[in-house]
Design an enzyme around this catalytic site. Structure first.
Site, PDB file in Angstrom:
ATOM      1  N   GLY A 135      47.126  43.187  27.550  1.00 59.14           N
ATOM      2  CA  GLY A 135      47.809  43.565  28.447  1.00 59.14           C
ATOM      3  C   GLY A 135      48.346  41.942  29.323  1.00 59.14           C
TER       4      GLY A 135
ATOM      5  N   TYR B 189      33.104  48.373  37.562  1.00 59.38           N
ATOM      6  CA  TYR B 189      34.117  46.815  37.415  1.00 59.38           C
ATOM      7  C   TYR B 189      33.100  45.903  37.389  1.00 59.38           C
ATOM      8  CZ  TYR B 189      37.472  43.695  38.007  1.00 59.38           C
ATOM      9  OH  TYR B 189      37.903  42.172  37.814  1.00 59.38           O
TER      10      TYR B 189
END
Length: 264
Positions: free
Chosen positions: A14, A154
């Protein structure tokens, strides 16, 4: 202290924007050959061009695949069979109330943020052990210690990464491979900048004001009283990836501006 990674190959999951791109840039500047990853070839090519524009001699490889999937990780391991440094940076976030988060979203966050790191580490770490040297890094968050009510899913994944990181460090004790977690605080990444930029435009106020208000209201324990930069986070990752950090393993290193109120 001069960090020289010229004989190392690093993978940063990423890494086409934000903290991931800054880490890739920092590792490349230190001399490592860096694998830049994103989900699309267009994003990967853009990131490669960005780094090359600053460091023309940077040694880079691009790899387009979704590493949040089993298939994406399998493709990467075929293309890049071994690495010296693995930075598990891939992650997604979203502000959403606990009672509005469905089962599919819980699973998606766990697959992308946690299982991508587990799968990559499970493949690359044993090969590091064979060579007697390696660095595995997990990008957690201060949200893994202080779970934000606006995105519990998250925070859960970032706590999980702390457990995986410590457990893997224990597993690899004495092998020459170190494993650490890095915990950024609120950081001016691409996604965060876009979020605040949109709000600023809607409300007709400067972006800086919104950032400062966010820190004051939602992270009042911050000691730097501002968002961190992606470079500040990347600097810590580059250090932990170096030979100079050989005595640091099993650690959770905060780059949170002092948000977490702890003396340890």
């Amino acid at each position: 202290m001069k960090i020289d990674l010229s004989n190392k190959l690093a993978i940063v999951s990423g890494s086409t924007a934000g903290i991931g791109l800054a880490i890739a840039r920092g590792l490349a500047q230190a001399g490592a050959e860096v694998v830049v990853n994103g989900r699309t070839q267009a994003r990967v090519d853009e990131a490669l061009a960005t780094i090359h524009a600053e460091f023309p001699d940077a040694r880079l490889r691009g790899f387009a695949a979704d590493l949040g999937t089993v298939e994406g990780v399998a493709k990467l391991t075929v293309a890049i069979p071994a690495a010296d440094i693995l930075v598990n940076n891939l992650g997604i976030f979203e502000a959403k109330g606990f009672f509005d988060i469905g089962d599919d979203e819980w699973q998606r966050f766990f697959d992308v943020n946690v299982m991508s790191a587990v799968r990559l580490s499970r493949y690359y770490a044993p090969k590091m052990v064979e060579r007697g040297w390696g660095r595995v890094l997990f990008l957690s968050s201060e949200s893994g210690l202080q779970i934000p009510v606006e995105m519990v899913h998250y925070g859960m994944t970032k706590t999980a990464l702390l457990a995986v990181s410590r457990g893997l460090a224990e597993t690899l004790a004495g092998t020459g491979v170190t494993v650490n977690a890095v915990l950024p605080g609120p950081t001016r990444s691409e996604g965060v900048s876009d979020f605040f930029g949109g709000l600023a435009q809607q409300q007709g106020v400067p972006v800086e004001q919104l950032e400062n208000d966010f820190v004051a209201q939602h992270r009042p324990s911050s000691l730097i009283k501002r968002l961190a930069t992606v470079e500040e986070v990347a600097n810590m990752v580059v250090y932990l990836a170096s030979q100079q950090a050989s005595a640091t393993t099993g650690a959770s290193v905060r780059v949170d501006g002092g948000v977490v109120r702890s003396i340890a």
